[in-house]
Design a protein around this motif. Structure first.
Motif, PDB file in Angstrom:
ATOM      1  N   MET A 168       0.828  -1.195   0.000  1.00 57.55           N
ATOM      2  CA  MET A 168       0.000   0.000   0.000  1.00 57.55           C
ATOM      3  C   MET A 168       0.867   1.251   0.000  1.00 57.55           C
ATOM      4  O   MET A 168       0.630   2.192  -0.759  1.00 57.55           O
ATOM      5  N   LEU A 175      -4.913   4.585  -8.093  1.00 55.02           N
ATOM      6  CA  LEU A 175      -4.248   3.487  -7.398  1.00 55.02           C
ATOM      7  C   LEU A 175      -4.038   2.288  -8.308  1.00 55.02           C
ATOM      8  O   LEU A 175      -2.997   1.622  -8.238  1.00 55.02           O
ATOM      9  N   ARG A 182      -6.215   7.210   0.275  1.00 56.67           N
ATOM     10  CA  ARG A 182      -5.852   6.295   1.365  1.00 56.67           C
ATOM     11  C   ARG A 182      -6.974   5.302   1.648  1.00 56.67           C
ATOM     12  O   ARG A 182      -6.716   4.124   1.929  1.00 56.67           O
ATOM     13  N   ALA A 216      -6.817   2.694  -0.950  1.00 56.83           N
ATOM     14  CA  ALA A 216      -5.641   1.840  -0.761  1.00 56.83           C
ATOM     15  C   ALA A 216      -5.864   0.853   0.376  1.00 56.83           C
ATOM     16  O   ALA A 216      -5.510  -0.330   0.274  1.00 56.83           O
ATOM     17  N   ARG A 217      -6.453   1.324   1.461  1.00 63.97           N
ATOM     18  CA  ARG A 217      -6.721   0.437   2.590  1.00 63.97           C
ATOM     19  C   ARG A 217      -7.711  -0.657   2.205  1.00 63.97           C
ATOM     20  O   ARG A 217      -7.539  -1.822   2.578  1.00 63.97           O
ATOM     21  N   HIS A 231      -6.102  -3.366   0.059  1.00 66.13           N
ATOM     22  CA  HIS A 231      -5.147  -4.236   0.747  1.00 66.13           C
ATOM     23  C   HIS A 231      -5.728  -4.851   2.016  1.00 66.13           C
ATOM     24  O   HIS A 231      -4.992  -5.398   2.845  1.00 66.13           O
TER      25      HIS A 231
END
Length: 258
Positions: A5, A108, A164, A167-168, A171
């Motif tokens: 990440m 992303l 973010r 991304a979180r 992942h």
């Protein structure tokens, strides 16, 4: 997964074009660092980095120190496989327009394979049509149409948060509370018996209707799902209430249940 990440986030450039206020650059750096972004690129910034910039950065000095400086936007976009421009207003030009979550997901996805950029324009006028033409898509933050003015750093913060968050999610990172030591079924039954006993001692409610009251109280405490410490606190309160009414209570009513 966290390393993956972080790696993806480090390939996302936040590009500011001709920023006119030094404090905004510092505030952008702070907004970026709070969300794990570190690549800041400045295109022909009007003010130099000064004390106000550092003050507004609030500890994100490293983002400022490593910021790229470019004379033109094309220089700042070298090697970028995807460029998305932030537009404060809906344009009449026919260009793909994205909501912030969708823009974050696209950035992303491409950042997994190489460099990408999210471009912000001047505080007063945004990006020119020529600059927007260098972007594959635009992202628009749907603000209140009656008051749509959004500070540059605030706009960066919104989109940095979406990056973010995406991304979180990608992942599998979640905010999880530590496991709770919830009261067991038998501990809850002892508590309910103690509660019924205490209510009798303090003469709360109609004894003829007590079964209805206890059903409601059961539902209340089952919804709350108290842990063992909380049950002990509640039972301590019940015991104190019983002792306070001890002179008027019978010996059988004041026995504290286990």
């Amino acid at each position: 997964m966290i390393d993956e990440m972080t790696s993806a986030l480090t390939r996302i450039r936040i590009v500011l074009v001709e920023t006119t206020h030094p404090g905004n650059i510092g505030a952008v750096a702070r907004a970026m660092k709070t969300m794990g972004l570190s690549r800041l690129d400045l295109v022909a910034p009007k003010p130099p980095i000064d004390a106000e910039t550092l003050a507004r950065a609030s500890g994100a000095d490293d983002v400022l120190e490593h910021a790229g400086r470019h004379a033109t936007l094309p220089e700042a976009l070298v090697n970028c496989r995807l460029v998305i421009g932030a537009s404060a207003r809906l344009r009449t030009i026919d260009w793909p327009l994205l909501e912030p979550p969708e823009a974050a997901q696209r950035l992303l996805a491409e950042a997994a394979h190489g460099e990408v950029a999210l471009v912000f324009g001047r505080e007063s006028s945004g990006l020119s049509n020529v600059e927007l033409a260098r972007c594959q898509a635009l992202v628009h933050i749907p603000t209140n149409p009656e008051f749509s003015s959004l500070n540059l750093a605030a706009a960066v913060q919104v989109l940095a948060y979406e990056l973010r968050r995406a991304a979180r999610a990608a992942h599998g990172e979640q905010l999880l509370d530590p496991p709770r030591d919830v009261a067991t079924a038998d501990e809850m039954e002892s508590f309910h018996a103690h509660l019924a006993q205490a209510l009798r001692v303090i003469q709360f409610g109609d004894p003829a209707q007590s079964h209805k009251l206890m059903r409601r109280l059961r539902r209340l405490f089952h919804r709350a799902s108290p842990d063992r410490t909380e049950i002990n606190i509640l039972r301590g309160i019940l015991t104190a209430a019983q002792r306070h009414h001890l002179p008027s209570a019978s010996a059988s009513d004041t026995t504290v249940l286990p």
